[in-house]
Design a protein around this motif. Structure first.
Motif, PDB file in Angstrom:
ATOM      1  N   LEU A  12     -40.360  28.688  46.206  1.00 13.62           N
ATOM      2  CA  LEU A  12     -39.660  28.540  45.411  1.00 13.62           C
ATOM      3  C   LEU A  12     -38.785  26.784  46.316  1.00 13.62           C
ATOM      4  O   LEU A  12     -38.397  25.976  45.430  1.00 13.62           O
ATOM      5  N   ASP A  13     -38.786  26.708  47.269  1.00  8.48           N
ATOM      6  CA  ASP A  13     -38.264  26.283  48.332  1.00  8.48           C
ATOM      7  C   ASP A  13     -39.185  24.788  48.735  1.00  8.48           C
ATOM      8  O   ASP A  13     -38.712  23.380  48.491  1.00  8.48           O
ATOM      9  N   GLN A  21     -33.135  28.194  38.569  1.00 13.31           N
ATOM     10  CA  GLN A  21     -32.202  27.609  39.694  1.00 13.31           C
ATOM     11  C   GLN A  21     -32.693  26.608  40.530  1.00 13.31           C
ATOM     12  O   GLN A  21     -31.593  25.449  40.726  1.00 13.31           O
ATOM     13  N   LYS A  22     -33.740  26.835  40.923  1.00  7.47           N
ATOM     14  CA  LYS A  22     -33.850  26.102  42.065  1.00  7.47           C
ATOM     15  C   LYS A  22     -35.362  24.916  40.902  1.00  7.47           C
ATOM     16  O   LYS A  22     -35.770  23.562  42.044  1.00  7.47           O
ATOM     17  N   LYS A  23     -34.905  24.709  39.531  1.00 10.00           N
ATOM     18  CA  LYS A  23     -35.303  23.451  38.767  1.00 10.00           C
ATOM     19  C   LYS A  23     -36.717  23.510  38.776  1.00 10.00           C
ATOM     20  O   LYS A  23     -37.450  22.658  38.645  1.00 10.00           O
ATOM     21  N   LYS A  24     -37.763  24.916  38.722  1.00  6.28           N
ATOM     22  CA  LYS A  24     -38.936  24.897  39.009  1.00  6.28           C
ATOM     23  C   LYS A  24     -38.569  25.583  36.978  1.00  6.28           C
ATOM     24  O   LYS A  24     -38.124  26.347  36.327  1.00  6.28           O
ATOM     25  N   SER A  54     -30.880  24.778  33.908  1.00  6.66           N
ATOM     26  CA  SER A  54     -30.958  24.323  34.572  1.00  6.66           C
ATOM     27  C   SER A  54     -32.478  23.033  33.670  1.00  6.66           C
ATOM     28  O   SER A  54     -33.103  22.147  34.356  1.00  6.66           O
TER      29      SER A  54
END
Length: 361
Positions: A66-67, A92-95, A120
């Motif tokens: 995810l990062d 939340q990580k825009k994936k 998001s």
């Protein structure tokens, strides 16, 4: 709209990834950018076994995927108890999120996931593959033909398979801390989705679980069934799901003028051809020795398997969002939520002595 390359990250090395990743590898607009497992060694071995490209990044954690800035979307085939945490974090990580079924343990959890995706601006879709087979659209055309099919009156759906001793003792789907819904969340998801699909996703008024469900020693459902009722128009439906019976993947849809039946709706017996049977205006022959006309077989061909078509549709939706030409499609979120609402009602009926439970959207 030009569809750009969709870079997927995969969370986990579940067996279903072998099937889905095969289609990812053969899709020109998709690349497997990364895969993460609970250990780096497992990720390395799995990627090698599935012949992932050398460019695929291999991680010893889900969070690292995810990062990764080179990941646009994630496929999450983790046990359902982990969906809430990882799907929300992915959003939340825009994936963009392609989430395996059951998408959550209950509607409350799914609502949190969907809220995170909406906040998001990312696309959500559940990975129910049969929805994307061209046969499914063709069957819907038959059901929508009032001249030949009439008004829908009843649906019966079944998804069962016989599990071996290893599965019944070790698979995540029989572990209360991993997939607490058991066969209801796995096979039952498909059977209930089929009923809603046939009814144009109109929710029933009530759901009633059948008595005498079978559990394993840990209290996880191995087989059960139930009925759905629509009071205003008299429609009914029944479903059955099991880990303890021979493979059966039937949908039977009855109308006032016609019938439709498919024997392999979850996974077509033939990857390139999906069949179903339909008939209308049936009458007894002389002396009731037969029926005329007999149901006719309809064969629907496809050049690519249904999971590849699912990925293609997901990619199309994501491309629209990424280009700014479209907002995330909410249809799939609505369908997922309605499916889970019925599953929640089944569990409530079981827990309350098999009474009818009202379904409220």
């Amino acid at each position: 709209m030009t569809q750009t390359q969709l870079r997927f990250g995969i969370l986990g090395c579940a067996n279903i990834v072998r099937k889905v990743s095969r289609s990812m590898l053969s899709s020109p607009n998709i690349t497997i950018s990364a895969i993460g497992s609970r250990s780096l060694e497992k990720a390395i071995a799995f990627a090698s076994e599935c012949q992932f490209p050398e460019s695929t990044k291999l991680y010893g954690s889900y969070g690292a995927v995810l990062d990764d800035p080179d990941v646009d979307a994630v496929y999450i085939p983790l046990p359902s108890s982990l969906h809430l945490h990882w799907a929300v974090l992915a959003a939340q990580k825009k994936k963009h999120v392609l989430l395996d079924k059951p998408v959550a343990l209950n509607v409350g959890e799914l609502d949190v996931i969907l809220a995170a995706c909406e906040a998001s601006g990312v696309q959500f879709m559940d990975a129910t593959m049969w929805m994307h087979h061209p046969r499914t659209a063709h069957m819907k055309e038959v059901l929508s033909d009032e001249q030949r099919f009439g008004q829908l009156t009843m649906v019966h759906s079944v998804f069962t398979h016989m599990s071996d001793e290893y599965f019944l003792k070790n698979d995540v789907r029989v572990k209360p801390d991993l997939d607490a819904l058991g066969a209801l969340g796995d096979n039952g998801w498909y059977a209930i989705r089929a009923i809603l699909w046939a009814n144009d996703y109109e929710l029933p008024n009530t759901v009633t679980a059948f008595r005498d469900p079978v559990y394993n020693d840990a209290g996880v459902l191995l087989k059960c069934g139930g009925s759905l009722n629509w009071y205003k128009n008299g429609k009914v439906a029944t479903f059955y799901y099991s880990f303890l019976s021979n493979i059966c993947m039937d949908i039977m849809v009855h109308g006032t003028k016609g019938n439709l039946r498919v024997h392999d709706f979850v996974i077509p017996f033939n990857e390139k051809v999906g069949s179903f049977y339909a008939v209308s205006d049936s009458k007894w022959t002389e002396r009731s020795l037969g029926c005329d006309p007999e149901p006719s077989e309809v064969k629907v061909a496809t050049d690519v398997p249904q999971e590849a078509l699912m990925l293609r549709e997901f990619g199309r939706l994501v491309a629209g969002v990424r280009s700014g030409e479209a907002k995330p499609e909410t249809k799939w979120a609505v369908i997922s939520r309605k499916t889970l609402l019925v599953i929640d009602a089944v569990m409530a009926s079981i827990n309350n002595g098999f009474v009818p439970v009202e379904v409220i959207y």
